[in-house]
Structures are given as structure tokens and as C-alpha cells.
Design a protein around this motif. Structure first.
Motif, PDB file in Angstrom:
ATOM      1  N   GLU A   1       0.889  -1.171   0.000  1.00 17.20           N
ATOM      2  CA  GLU A   1       0.000   0.000   0.000  1.00 17.20           C
ATOM      3  C   GLU A   1       0.913   1.203   0.000  1.00 17.20           C
ATOM      4  O   GLU A   1       1.404   1.632   1.040  1.00 17.20           O
ATOM      5  N   TRP A   2       1.179   1.696  -1.214  1.00 14.92           N
ATOM      6  CA  TRP A   2       2.119   2.792  -1.364  1.00 14.92           C
ATOM      7  C   TRP A   2       1.505   3.847  -2.257  1.00 14.92           C
ATOM      8  O   TRP A   2       1.119   3.572  -3.396  1.00 14.92           O
ATOM      9  N   SER A   3       1.395   5.038  -1.761  1.00 17.70           N
ATOM     10  CA  SER A   3       0.860   6.155  -2.534  1.00 17.70           C
ATOM     11  C   SER A   3       2.023   7.034  -2.963  1.00 17.70           C
ATOM     12  O   SER A   3       2.838   7.434  -2.130  1.00 17.70           O
ATOM     13  N   SER A   4       2.099   7.308  -4.259  1.00 16.28           N
ATOM     14  CA  SER A   4       3.278   7.986  -4.789  1.00 16.28           C
ATOM     15  C   SER A   4       3.332   9.474  -4.447  1.00 16.28           C
ATOM     16  O   SER A   4       4.399  10.009  -4.224  1.00 16.28           O
ATOM     17  N   LYS A   5       2.195  10.151  -4.455  1.00 16.02           N
ATOM     18  CA  LYS A   5       2.151  11.598  -4.206  1.00 16.02           C
ATOM     19  C   LYS A   5       3.186  12.337  -5.063  1.00 16.02           C
ATOM     20  O   LYS A   5       3.913  13.201  -4.595  1.00 16.02           O
ATOM     21  N   GLY A   6       3.275  11.930  -6.346  1.00 15.61           N
ATOM     22  CA  GLY A   6       4.175  12.594  -7.281  1.00 15.61           C
ATOM     23  C   GLY A   6       5.595  12.065  -7.294  1.00 15.61           C
ATOM     24  O   GLY A   6       6.395  12.470  -8.125  1.00 15.61           O
ATOM     25  N   ILE A   7       5.936  11.169  -6.362  1.00 11.41           N
ATOM     26  CA  ILE A   7       7.282  10.609  -6.316  1.00 11.41           C
ATOM     27  C   ILE A   7       7.285   9.316  -7.142  1.00 11.41           C
ATOM     28  O   ILE A   7       6.432   8.457  -6.950  1.00 11.41           O
ATOM     29  N   PRO A   8       8.233   9.159  -8.086  1.00 16.72           N
ATOM     30  CA  PRO A   8       8.257   7.931  -8.885  1.00 16.72           C
ATOM     31  C   PRO A   8       8.479   6.688  -8.014  1.00 16.72           C
ATOM     32  O   PRO A   8       9.146   6.743  -6.980  1.00 16.72           O
ATOM     33  N   VAL A   9       7.896   5.593  -8.446  1.00 16.20           N
ATOM     34  CA  VAL A   9       8.112   4.303  -7.783  1.00 16.20           C
ATOM     35  C   VAL A   9       9.471   3.793  -8.222  1.00 16.20           C
ATOM     36  O   VAL A   9       9.746   3.699  -9.414  1.00 16.20           O
ATOM     37  N   ARG A  10      10.335   3.487  -7.280  1.00 16.44           N
ATOM     38  CA  ARG A  10      11.642   2.921  -7.614  1.00 16.44           C
ATOM     39  C   ARG A  10      11.594   1.437  -7.301  1.00 16.44           C
ATOM     40  O   ARG A  10      11.203   1.044  -6.203  1.00 16.44           O
ATOM     41  N   TYR A  11      11.990   0.636  -8.293  1.00 16.01           N
ATOM     42  CA  TYR A  11      11.928  -0.811  -8.118  1.00 16.01           C
ATOM     43  C   TYR A  11      13.124  -1.453  -8.812  1.00 16.01           C
ATOM     44  O   TYR A  11      13.540  -0.995  -9.876  1.00 16.01           O
ATOM     45  N   THR A  12      13.665  -2.511  -8.211  1.00 19.97           N
ATOM     46  CA  THR A  12      14.779  -3.248  -8.802  1.00 19.97           C
ATOM     47  C   THR A  12      14.243  -4.491  -9.489  1.00 19.97           C
ATOM     48  O   THR A  12      13.611  -5.336  -8.854  1.00 19.97           O
ATOM     49  N   ILE A  13      14.473  -4.579 -10.794  1.00 20.50           N
ATOM     50  CA  ILE A  13      14.079  -5.751 -11.568  1.00 20.50           C
ATOM     51  C   ILE A  13      15.273  -6.693 -11.591  1.00 20.50           C
ATOM     52  O   ILE A  13      16.325  -6.365 -12.130  1.00 20.50           O
ATOM     53  N   LEU A  14      15.111  -7.858 -10.987  1.00 18.60           N
ATOM     54  CA  LEU A  14      16.194  -8.825 -10.946  1.00 18.60           C
ATOM     55  C   LEU A  14      16.558  -9.302 -12.344  1.00 18.60           C
ATOM     56  O   LEU A  14      15.720  -9.280 -13.248  1.00 18.60           O
ATOM     57  N   GLY A  15      17.795  -9.771 -12.506  1.00 24.85           N
ATOM     58  CA  GLY A  15      18.197 -10.363 -13.774  1.00 24.85           C
ATOM     59  C   GLY A  15      17.391 -11.622 -14.032  1.00 24.85           C
ATOM     60  O   GLY A  15      17.028 -12.338 -13.103  1.00 24.85           O
ATOM     61  N   GLN A  16      17.082 -11.883 -15.307  1.00 22.75           N
ATOM     62  CA  GLN A  16      16.322 -13.064 -15.709  1.00 22.75           C
ATOM     63  C   GLN A  16      15.022 -13.179 -14.916  1.00 22.75           C
ATOM     64  O   GLN A  16      14.768 -14.181 -14.247  1.00 22.75           O
ATOM     65  N   SER A  17      14.210 -12.132 -14.973  1.00 19.06           N
ATOM     66  CA  SER A  17      12.977 -12.137 -14.192  1.00 19.06           C
ATOM     67  C   SER A  17      11.868 -11.365 -14.888  1.00 19.06           C
ATOM     68  O   SER A  17      12.106 -10.637 -15.848  1.00 19.06           O
ATOM     69  N   MET A  18      10.658 -11.557 -14.362  1.00 19.29           N
ATOM     70  CA  MET A  18       9.487 -10.800 -14.772  1.00 19.29           C
ATOM     71  C   MET A  18       8.841 -10.248 -13.510  1.00 19.29           C
ATOM     72  O   MET A  18       8.829 -10.915 -12.486  1.00 19.29           O
ATOM     73  N   VAL A  19       8.319  -9.039 -13.608  1.00  8.14           N
ATOM     74  CA  VAL A  19       7.630  -8.456 -12.460  1.00  8.14           C
ATOM     75  C   VAL A  19       6.461  -7.613 -12.977  1.00  8.14           C
ATOM     76  O   VAL A  19       6.585  -6.903 -13.977  1.00  8.14           O
ATOM     77  N   THR A  20       5.312  -7.760 -12.318  1.00  8.23           N
ATOM     78  CA  THR A  20       4.156  -6.929 -12.626  1.00  8.23           C
ATOM     79  C   THR A  20       3.874  -6.042 -11.430  1.00  8.23           C
ATOM     80  O   THR A  20       3.802  -6.528 -10.293  1.00  8.23           O
ATOM     81  N   LEU A  21       3.731  -4.751 -11.688  1.00  8.38           N
ATOM     82  CA  LEU A  21       3.332  -3.798 -10.659  1.00  8.38           C
ATOM     83  C   LEU A  21       1.898  -3.388 -10.960  1.00  8.38           C
ATOM     84  O   LEU A  21       1.589  -2.998 -12.086  1.00  8.38           O
ATOM     85  N   GLN A  22       1.034  -3.498  -9.962  1.00  4.92           N
ATOM     86  CA  GLN A  22      -0.375  -3.175 -10.133  1.00  4.92           C
ATOM     87  C   GLN A  22      -0.715  -1.929  -9.324  1.00  4.92           C
ATOM     88  O   GLN A  22      -0.421  -1.856  -8.131  1.00  4.92           O
ATOM     89  N   PHE A  23      -1.340  -0.972 -10.008  1.00  3.27           N
ATOM     90  CA  PHE A  23      -1.759   0.280  -9.389  1.00  3.27           C
ATOM     91  C   PHE A  23      -3.275   0.359  -9.409  1.00  3.27           C
ATOM     92  O   PHE A  23      -3.920  -0.107 -10.339  1.00  3.27           O
ATOM     93  N   ALA A  24      -3.842   0.978  -8.398  1.00  2.00           N
ATOM     94  CA  ALA A  24      -5.277   1.238  -8.353  1.00  2.00           C
ATOM     95  C   ALA A  24      -5.490   2.662  -7.890  1.00  2.00           C
ATOM     96  O   ALA A  24      -4.666   3.236  -7.190  1.00  2.00           O
ATOM     97  N   ALA A  25      -6.634   3.223  -8.286  1.00  2.00           N
ATOM     98  CA  ALA A  25      -6.949   4.574  -7.862  1.00  2.00           C
ATOM     99  C   ALA A  25      -8.233   4.581  -7.062  1.00  2.00           C
ATOM    100  O   ALA A  25      -9.023   3.676  -7.125  1.00  2.00           O
TER     101      ALA A  25
END
Length: 194
Positions: free
Chosen positions: A170-194
Motif C-alpha cells: 500500500e504505497w501512494s506515490s504523491k508525485g514521487i516515482p516508484v523505484r523498483y529493482t528488476i532482478l536479472g532473468q525475471s518478470m515483475v508486474t506492478l499493479q496500481f489502483a486509484a
């Protein structure tokens, strides 16, 4: 994981470059080229070099009558396809992510879905952004929130050591970009809701 990432890129090319509306997988279930109970547990995830195609999402023991092995052996391709099919549903609207904004070897696919009025009311939408990293090194990404009211609610990862790792956030950005590390040889889905 390598094969899953190759196929993920093919699907990405179909949906973004060719702009097709859907992608159909051709082989859901197939026989393993060996029996895990006879040939050892490594047989279900070994590279299939001699026994034909290596394209199923799920494998089963060809000698299940003899071995009584009725297990389903899911491949990384199955979980890769789950990232696309679970989050990017029919009726979703795809959003372009310029490839030039991503590190070399990283691709992204973004879509949003919600009620019919979501175009006028973007706060009723759910956004899903899939990243896959074909390289062996990890990359940090900064992702701008899709709308001022959007909050990051879920992260799902598939990599060499995990198939479908779900993290609720539960993270609200308030204008700050989301920083995330994508591991090597991986897939990641980030889901946002409003």
C-alpha cells in the motif's frame, strides 16, 4: 527461465509492434520426455534436446499408469503467460512505454482496465505494468505513477527461484516515482489502483 523470457518478448512484439489484439498459445499440456519417478526429479525441468518440441505450459509423466505420478509439472512459460493473461485482460487499454526509456534488455507492457466511464474518470481504473529483464544483471527503474491518485497495491515476481511471488503493498506515490529493482532473468508486474 530463459525460454519463458524469449516467449515473453515474442508476445510483447505481437502485442506492441504488430499491434495484434490477442496472443494464443498452442500447447497447454504435453508429455515429459521422461518419468520423474523413474529417471529422477531433474527430468521435468531438464532441457529437452532429443524428444521433440519444448513448448507446453504444463507437463505430465508419460508413464503415469505405471508410476502413479499424476502431478502437473508447470513450466516458467506457464507463469510468464499468467503475467499477461491475469493482469492484461480482454477489454484492457494498452499504453505505450517507449523502449528508449528502459535499460537494454528490459521490456515493458502496460495496460489499464476499469468501468466504461474510466476514460473520463481515471481514478476508477486499475493499471498493470509488466517488466521483464532478459539480462543477467539487475536494473533499477523509476516508474511515474499513472495518475495522481494511483497507489501501488501489488507486486508479482517470477524469476529463477520463484514462480509466482505475490507481495501486497500500500504505497501512494504523491508525485514521487516508484523505484523498483528488476532482478536479472525475471518478470515483475506492478499493479496500481486509484
Amino acid at each position: 527461465m530463459n525460454n519463458a523470457l524469449v516467449v515473453a518478448r515474442h508476445i510483447w512484439q505481437f502485442l506492441t509492434i504488430a499491434q495484434v489484439e490477442s496472443f494464443d498459445w498452442w500447447t497447454a499440456v504435453s508429455f515429459l520426455p521422461c518419468s520423474p519417478n523413474i529417471d529422477g526429479p531433474q527430468c521435468y525441468n531438464a532441457i529437452n534436446e532429443t524428444a521433440g518440441y519444448n513448448s507446453a505450459l504444463i507437463y505430465i509423466d508419460p508413464n503415469f499408469n505405471q508410476t502413479r505420478d499424476y502431478n502437473l509439472y508447470l513450466t516458467k512459460r506457464a507463469f510468464m503467460l499468467k503475467h499477461y493473461s491475469y493482469f492484461h485482460r480482454p477489454g484492457s487499454v494498452r499504453y505505450d512505454i517507449p523502449q528508449g526509456q528502459l535499460p537494454y534488455g528490459v521490456n515493458a507492457f502496460a495496460s489499464a482496465h476499469g468501468p466504461e466511464t474510466a476514460i473520463e474518470q481515471p481514478h476508477n481504473r486499475t493499471w498493470n505494468v509488466l517488466f521483464f529483464n532478459n539480462q543477467t544483471e539487475a536494473y533499477d527503474i523509476d516508474l511515474k505513477s499513472p495518475s495522481p491518485s494511483a497507489r501501488l497495491i501489488k507486486i508479482v515476481e517470477t524469476d529463477t527461484s520463484s514462480d509466482w511471488k505475490v507481495t501486497s503493498v500500500e504505497w501512494s506515490s504523491k508525485g514521487i516515482p516508484v523505484r523498483y529493482t528488476i532482478l536479472g532473468q525475471s518478470m515483475v508486474t506492478l499493479q496500481f489502483a486509484a
